[in-house]
Write an enzyme that holds these catalytic residues in place. Sequence first.
Site, PDB file in Angstrom:
ATOM      1  N   ASP A 113       0.819  -1.215   0.000  1.00 43.92           N
ATOM      2  CA  ASP A 113       0.000   0.000   0.000  1.00 43.92           C
ATOM      3  C   ASP A 113       0.852   1.263   0.000  1.00 43.92           C
ATOM      4  O   ASP A 113       0.319   2.360  -0.172  1.00 43.92           O
ATOM      5  CB  ASP A 113      -0.940   0.008   1.204  1.00 43.92           C
ATOM      6  CG  ASP A 113      -2.168  -0.869   0.986  1.00 43.92           C
ATOM      7  OD1 ASP A 113      -2.376  -1.320  -0.155  1.00 43.92           O
ATOM      8  OD2 ASP A 113      -2.913  -1.108   1.954  1.00 43.92           O
ATOM      9  N   GLY A 114       2.166   1.125   0.250  1.00 45.97           N
ATOM     10  CA  GLY A 114       3.070   2.272   0.148  1.00 45.97           C
ATOM     11  C   GLY A 114       3.545   2.829   1.468  1.00 45.97           C
ATOM     12  O   GLY A 114       3.980   3.987   1.523  1.00 45.97           O
ATOM     13  N   SER A 133      -1.590 -37.567  28.852  1.00 44.71           N
ATOM     14  CA  SER A 133      -1.187 -36.176  29.122  1.00 44.71           C
ATOM     15  C   SER A 133      -0.022 -35.753  28.224  1.00 44.71           C
ATOM     16  O   SER A 133       1.095 -35.602  28.695  1.00 44.71           O
ATOM     17  CB  SER A 133      -0.838 -35.984  30.596  1.00 44.71           C
ATOM     18  OG  SER A 133      -0.014 -37.003  31.103  1.00 44.71           O
ATOM     19  N   GLY A 146       2.889  -5.146   6.475  1.00 43.50           N
ATOM     20  CA  GLY A 146       1.492  -5.214   6.074  1.00 43.50           C
ATOM     21  C   GLY A 146       0.978  -6.623   5.903  1.00 43.50           C
ATOM     22  O   GLY A 146      -0.231  -6.848   5.902  1.00 43.50           O
TER      23      GLY A 146
END
Length: 628
Positions: free
Chosen positions: A34-35, A539, A112
């Site tokens: 997106d810059g 377990s 991002g």
Amino acid sequence: MVFLEATLNGRHGTTPIHDDKPTLRFVTCGSVDDGKSTLVGRLLYDSKMLLDDQLDTLTSDSKVAGTAGAQLDFALLVDGLQAEREQGITIDVAYRFFATQRRRFVVADTPGHVQYTRNMATGASNADLAVVLVDARKGVITQTRRHAHILGLLGIRHVVLAVNKMDLVEFDADRFTSIAVEFRMLAEQLGIRDVQCIPVVARDGDNIFTSSARMPWYTGPTVMDHLESVDVSGDIEGRPFRLAVQWVNRPNADFRGFCGRIASGTIRPGDPVSVQPSGRTSHVAAIVTADGRLDRATAGQSVTLLLTDEIDASRGDVLTSGETPIVSDQLGAHVVWFDDEAMLPGRRYVLKSGTSSIGAVISTLKHRVAIDTMAQEAATILEANEIGCVNLGLDRPLVCEAYRDDRELGSFILIDPITRRTVAAGLIDFPLRRADNIRWQTLDVDKSVRARLKQQRPCVLWFTGLSGAGKSTIANLVDRRLCELGRHTALLDGDNLRHGINRDLGFTTEARVENMRRVTEIAALLVDAGLIALVSLISPFRSERDMARHRLDVGEFIEIHVATPLADCESRDPKGLYRRARAGELPNFTGIDQPYEAPVAAEITIDTTSADAACELIVSYLREHHYL
């Protein structure tokens, strides 16, 4: 993360820095490509913050590794990792410093990609403002919503929406307006009250430092105009005084100071203070710093406080005045899950808040937040990068605040006690009411009385190992042998319990965690009754066995690893389970498609093929350590 500070000299320009300038910390976020890095690089370039050699390097790198054609690729100023340059994305958080005549700035350029959402949350945690970039062609997408939601949770109330790459939509004003309206609606839902929407072309500098001639329809401020003028001060100095004690400074018998950073409020010599959670009170005798004594200290300053009384306080305590903070061992909170291994209610973690580290269990996952719709969804686990609302149970009361009131005392991280990985960041919403209403009832006949009557030391013998390892066989022999010796025991077998109290549980990871939690609580009750409890349970997870150990007093949990190799267990296969698991008929079968985490330091390890010999080894251990 390394804080990188730009040097303020060079041919490209010099900007004088004065200590009295205010500092704005902001974060850039948004989806991949997106810059964000380009915008930060442009800010550095236009603010005259680059040296000659940096400009020369940028010019040469842009020709080789740039993505802007013949133009300078400003993202290269920020994307320092080789992997970032090769992929054209930001992976780590890059911190940069720059300044103008009016203000100093610290910017965190965050990744991002959804895989690095945890890094974005880290970068935003200390920011006063966020610059959210949106590609004008794509508009508000899922990652935009995810980042906006994290900003809202982190209490960031000032946002610049930079609608980037306006040149690729032919500077369409209607397109900008529709994106701005959609984002403002989202911000309103999240409680973000101040949103400034600006159309930009980060690569060319449109509306970054100077107004764009290509978008005459936009008459608002540029990005830098807004960053220089926005007021993010809030009222932190006017809030009640809070200082989390980091260190008790005692260089000699005449000096005892409590060191820490003031989270909120103002303090002066003579002011009354209380130590939480103990509630002890005193007055401030002096405020000491490296530069001498102060008549007044406010939020953000690191100081040493001397008190008029000799009162007990240590790291993790909080010095307070005014309204009493939250002191609770049960909290409601929001968490952003970071770890690749899913969050499971009932699993034990270490909660670190301020200077306190406390054992914690996520008792309930109340809901998961659907990023696209903001709806609250029912869920049993949280996967990586998901956001959820949880209830937390702590080993002891925590002194804290709601995050909306105090970002420092209202935030925390969760740490896996085995791997030491940070698995989540959290924001405290409120204390749970039941924490104030429920008290531990003291009983006259307690564990020690019952133990004396039975002439034994109560404990839990926890048999763990793969299916078919021989746990139940050995536990049964030990139980019979102890009964022959006149001891009082109870045997909890995993298969038997699934016919009753655990009949509603399956074999998924989260179901196994709940299975172990229930068995642990039953075993603890048996120990309180003065019994020697034998637990035979696969377990498979170390964290849950560690949880069981911490639920009991020191010396009451004896881990017995029946270390029969997988090949031997599979060759025995008394119930035919391995055969069915290999055929795909039994999903989530331990040792085949679900891991078994062997003990690191069990008290007893059984590697003999003789159950009778194993029984005698365990009984001998109990005698030697005075349990019998």
